[in-house]
Motif scaffolding. Structure first.
Motif, PDB file in Angstrom:
ATOM      1  N   ALA A 138      31.910  75.313  31.784  1.00  0.00           N
ATOM      2  CA  ALA A 138      31.592  74.885  33.148  1.00  0.00           C
ATOM      3  C   ALA A 138      32.460  73.702  33.565  1.00  0.00           C
ATOM      4  N   LEU A 139      32.653  72.746  32.653  1.00  0.00           N
ATOM      5  CA  LEU A 139      33.500  71.598  32.966  1.00  0.00           C
ATOM      6  C   LEU A 139      34.952  72.012  33.128  1.00  0.00           C
ATOM      7  N   ALA A 140      35.381  73.001  32.336  1.00  0.00           N
ATOM      8  CA  ALA A 140      36.763  73.470  32.460  1.00  0.00           C
ATOM      9  C   ALA A 140      37.006  74.091  33.837  1.00  0.00           C
ATOM     10  N   LEU A 141      36.046  74.859  34.337  1.00  0.00           N
ATOM     11  CA  LEU A 141      36.195  75.472  35.658  1.00  0.00           C
ATOM     12  C   LEU A 141      36.251  74.419  36.757  1.00  0.00           C
ATOM     13  N   LEU A 142      35.350  73.434  36.687  1.00  0.00           N
ATOM     14  CA  LEU A 142      35.350  72.383  37.702  1.00  0.00           C
ATOM     15  C   LEU A 142      36.601  71.517  37.599  1.00  0.00           C
ATOM     16  N   SER A 143      37.105  71.298  36.403  1.00  0.00           N
ATOM     17  CA  SER A 143      38.340  70.518  36.253  1.00  0.00           C
ATOM     18  C   SER A 143      39.524  71.239  36.873  1.00  0.00           C
ATOM     19  N   GLU A 144      39.574  72.557  36.717  1.00  0.00           N
ATOM     20  CA  GLU A 144      40.647  73.323  37.351  1.00  0.00           C
ATOM     21  C   GLU A 144      40.602  73.152  38.869  1.00  0.00           C
ATOM     22  N   LEU A 145      39.395  73.152  39.431  1.00  0.00           N
ATOM     23  CA  LEU A 145      39.233  72.958  40.867  1.00  0.00           C
ATOM     24  C   LEU A 145      39.732  71.581  41.286  1.00  0.00           C
ATOM     25  N   MET A 146      39.299  70.537  40.584  1.00  0.00           N
ATOM     26  CA  MET A 146      39.643  69.174  40.989  1.00  0.00           C
ATOM     27  C   MET A 146      41.141  68.903  40.837  1.00  0.00           C
ATOM     28  N   LEU A 147      41.715  69.340  39.749  1.00  0.00           N
ATOM     29  CA  LEU A 147      43.149  69.121  39.554  1.00  0.00           C
ATOM     30  C   LEU A 147      43.974  69.939  40.546  1.00  0.00           C
ATOM     31  N   GLY A 148      43.481  71.130  40.907  1.00  0.00           N
ATOM     32  CA  GLY A 148      44.152  71.915  41.936  1.00  0.00           C
ATOM     33  C   GLY A 148      44.149  71.211  43.279  1.00  0.00           C
ATOM     34  N   LEU A 149      43.049  70.545  43.608  1.00  0.00           N
ATOM     35  CA  LEU A 149      42.981  69.787  44.861  1.00  0.00           C
ATOM     36  C   LEU A 149      43.943  68.596  44.840  1.00  0.00           C
ATOM     37  N   LEU A 150      44.066  67.936  43.706  1.00  0.00           N
ATOM     38  CA  LEU A 150      45.016  66.824  43.615  1.00  0.00           C
ATOM     39  C   LEU A 150      46.448  67.312  43.823  1.00  0.00           C
ATOM     40  N   LEU A 151      46.783  68.472  43.266  1.00  0.00           N
ATOM     41  CA  LEU A 151      48.116  69.029  43.490  1.00  0.00           C
ATOM     42  C   LEU A 151      48.310  69.391  44.961  1.00  0.00           C
ATOM     43  N   GLY A 152      47.282  69.956  45.585  1.00  0.00           N
ATOM     44  CA  GLY A 152      47.385  70.285  47.003  1.00  0.00           C
ATOM     45  C   GLY A 152      47.576  69.056  47.864  1.00  0.00           C
ATOM     46  N   ASP A 153      47.025  67.935  47.436  1.00  0.00           N
ATOM     47  CA  ASP A 153      47.229  66.653  48.127  1.00  0.00           C
ATOM     48  C   ASP A 153      48.634  66.098  47.916  1.00  0.00           C
ATOM     49  N   GLN A 154      49.437  66.741  47.036  1.00  0.00           N
ATOM     50  CA  GLN A 154      50.734  66.215  46.618  1.00  0.00           C
ATOM     51  C   GLN A 154      50.569  64.884  45.886  1.00  0.00           C
ATOM     52  N   ASP A 155      49.385  64.649  45.337  1.00  0.00           N
ATOM     53  CA  ASP A 155      49.123  63.415  44.605  1.00  0.00           C
ATOM     54  C   ASP A 155      49.484  63.636  43.138  1.00  0.00           C
ATOM     55  N   PHE A 156      50.767  63.763  42.870  1.00  0.00           N
ATOM     56  CA  PHE A 156      51.231  64.048  41.530  1.00  0.00           C
ATOM     57  C   PHE A 156      51.016  62.856  40.592  1.00  0.00           C
ATOM     58  N   ARG A 157      50.942  61.669  41.150  1.00  0.00           N
ATOM     59  CA  ARG A 157      50.710  60.487  40.313  1.00  0.00           C
ATOM     60  C   ARG A 157      49.319  60.543  39.680  1.00  0.00           C
ATOM     61  N   ALA A 158      48.293  60.816  40.485  1.00  0.00           N
ATOM     62  CA  ALA A 158      46.938  60.916  39.938  1.00  0.00           C
ATOM     63  C   ALA A 158      46.811  62.121  39.012  1.00  0.00           C
ATOM     64  N   PHE A 159      47.440  63.229  39.395  1.00  0.00           N
ATOM     65  CA  PHE A 159      47.397  64.431  38.564  1.00  0.00           C
ATOM     66  C   PHE A 159      47.981  64.142  37.179  1.00  0.00           C
ATOM     67  N   ASN A 160      49.133  63.504  37.139  1.00  0.00           N
ATOM     68  CA  ASN A 160      49.767  63.190  35.862  1.00  0.00           C
ATOM     69  C   ASN A 160      48.944  62.193  35.058  1.00  0.00           C
ATOM     70  N   ALA A 161      48.361  61.203  35.751  1.00  0.00           N
ATOM     71  CA  ALA A 161      47.568  60.196  35.045  1.00  0.00           C
ATOM     72  C   ALA A 161      46.355  60.832  34.372  1.00  0.00           C
ATOM     73  N   LEU A 162      45.679  61.731  35.059  1.00  0.00           N
ATOM     74  CA  LEU A 162      44.499  62.367  34.483  1.00  0.00           C
ATOM     75  C   LEU A 162      44.884  63.320  33.364  1.00  0.00           C
ATOM     76  N   ASN A 163      46.002  64.011  33.517  1.00  0.00           N
ATOM     77  CA  ASN A 163      46.456  64.891  32.446  1.00  0.00           C
ATOM     78  C   ASN A 163      46.870  64.105  31.203  1.00  0.00           C
ATOM     79  N   PHE A 164      47.303  62.867  31.388  1.00  0.00           N
ATOM     80  CA  PHE A 164      47.640  62.022  30.243  1.00  0.00           C
ATOM     81  C   PHE A 164      46.386  61.407  29.625  1.00  0.00           C
ATOM     82  N   LEU A 165      45.401  61.105  30.467  1.00  0.00           N
ATOM     83  CA  LEU A 165      44.179  60.475  29.979  1.00  0.00           C
ATOM     84  C   LEU A 165      43.469  61.333  28.941  1.00  0.00           C
ATOM     85  N   GLN A 166      43.451  62.648  29.167  1.00  0.00           N
ATOM     86  CA  GLN A 166      42.744  63.540  28.242  1.00  0.00           C
ATOM     87  C   GLN A 166      43.301  63.445  26.812  1.00  0.00           C
TER      88      GLN A 166
END
Length: 455
Positions: A138-166
């Motif tokens: 369930a968390l994996a599905l919601l994470s895909e949604l949230m990270l997809g929204l960050l990419l749609g925002d062109q917010d690559f900085r936040a996307f990269n930061a969260l992908n590094f945090l994991q």
């Protein structure tokens, strides 16, 4: 200026940054993530051995695969929709969170039914731990949604930061557990679950602050769900092509063999992760640019070939020394499968660029065809050759499937855009010499989308 549902500007700053800067940052973050992956891999190999590494890989891979298979392509769908219209973020978030709730329940139920078969060759304690980890779907599905929204925002900085945090959090937890003498398969799984939860919470808070919580929008949900369903075949085919070997091997081979092959695939996948890092940001950036995004796609393809070829060549030459030195002699049998996987890994990274280019062209179902071919070859090859051929057969089948995905993706992208073959060559001078009008021209009539919904 487009605004989110709260009336605030929707991430205009990140959208103005150049793609070169975003792409370079993505590659650097990916490289750092790879370093962390190597660290955690060494800790697992040295402390848990092939059996423990195999058990951990079986648990994590099974749950991850089920999350991808049931994800409905939501990440690509919301990325495309938000890239084209930055005002719909809040409504996308709410609508898709509601749609994913029953999907997550179905995925967990399917996992409970399938685990005894998927982990048939594993000990009972591994099966039980995998059952306890299943709600993370369930968390994996919601994470895909949230990270997809960050990419749609062109917010690559936040996307990269969260992908590094994991991986950073997982690596820190592994080191702490090892230092305290409590590093086991069970605690490693718990660390993975904790960091996945943290990343999801951080992404959700960021998006709610930016877009607010919009009202569910039936029309928007239906429209983006149609795009998602057309991408889902590509997602499923890609997951099967990439990970079916690790999904099937635990049913046929003992944990030690699974651990050896898991090491080979994880090292070969470093090539895909780093050389194909640009693929993550290609789709939203190219979709925002329209037809001029084709130049971006082709430049990214050529960069991917250059980086991938260099990395794979070095790893091929030094595989034997590196594995024995870093992971220990117990993993020496991983060398040959790794070398067999490397050529296909480079081509698969290049294919990911072209497939994301098709997404940007609003051709998600066309992108699906390449992975469906790879999925068919992977499935047939493993069923025919895995039992007798073992790890070498699995590596050969996977590498051939990756190659076919690339060849098919190149042919489909050329057909969708009407571009000549010479622009695909790994030579920047060829692309620079192409007239801008040719790169921006409409696709051939046969390949032109029928309407705003695409294919």
């Amino acid at each position: 200026m487009h605004k989110g549902s709260t009336g605030r500007p929707a991430a205009a700053g990140p959208a103005r940054r150049s793609f070169a800067r975003d792409g370079a940052a993505t590659i650097l973050v990916t490289a750092a993530t790879m370093g962390l992956g190597l660290l955690t891999g060494i800790l697992v190999a040295r402390n848990l051995g092939p059996d423990g590494r195999g058990a951990l890989a079986a648990i994590l891979t099974t749950t991850q695969l089920l999350g991808w298979l049931f994800g409905m392509g939501c990440g690509k769908a919301v990325t495309y929709a938000l890239s084209r219209d930055p005002s719909v973020g809040g409504r996308l978030l709410t609508s898709w969170a509601l749609m994913l709730t029953p999907v997550a329940a179905a995925a967990i139920g399917a996992g409970l039914l399938l685990l005894p078969t998927l982990l048939a060759a594993q000990p009972a304690e591994t099966l039980e731990l995998a059952r306890l980890y299943l709600p993370m779907i369930a968390l994996a599905l919601l994470s895909e949604l949230m990270l997809g929204l960050l990419l749609g925002d062109q917010d690559f900085r936040a996307f990269n930061a969260l992908n590094f945090l994991q991986p950073a959090g997982v690596a820190a937890a592994y080191v702490a557990l090892w230092a305290a003498g409590h590093f086991t398969v069970e605690t490693a799984v718990a660390a993975q679950a904790a960091m996945s939860t943290l990343v999801l919470v951080a992404a959700t808070v960021l998006l709610i602050r930016r877009h607010g919580i919009g009202r569910p929008d039936l029309a928007l949900g239906r429209r983006t769900a149609w795009y998602a369903l057309r991408t889902h075949g590509d997602v499923v085919g890609g997951v099967v092509t990439q990970r079916l070997d690790l999904l099937i091997i635990p049913a046929y081979l003992p944990a030690a063999q699974v651990g050896l092959y898991a090491l080979a695939t994880s090292l070969s996948w470093l090539i895909v992760s780093l050389s194909g890092a640009l693929a993550t940001v290609v789709m939203p950036a190219a979709a925002r640019r329209g037809r001029s995004g084709r130049v971006l796609v082709l430049n990214s393809l050529q960069a991917t070939f250059a980086v991938g070829g260099l990395l794979a060549g070095g790893l091929f030459v030094f595989a034997d020394i590196a594995i024995r030195l870093v992971y220990g002699p117990a993993f020496a049998d991983s060398v040959l499968p790794l070398r067999l996987l490397l050529p296909g890994a480079v081509l698969y990274a290049a294919a990911s660029i072209l497939l994301n280019g098709l997404y940007a062209e609003n051709r998600p179902f066309t992108a699906t065809l390449a992975h469906l071919l790879g999925m068919a070859v992977t499935l047939a090859g493993l069923l025919l050759f895995l039992r007798d051929g073992g790890l070498v057969a699995a590596a050969l089948v996977s590498s051939v499937a990756y190659t076919l995905v690339f060849v098919t993706a190149a042919a489909l992208y050329r057909r969708a855009t009407g571009l000549p073959w010479r622009v695909f060559l790994p030579d920047p001078a060829v692309l620079a010499a192409m007239p801008r009008r040719l790169l921006n021209k409409p696709p051939p009539a046969a390949a032109t989308p029928a309407g705003p919904s695409g294919e």
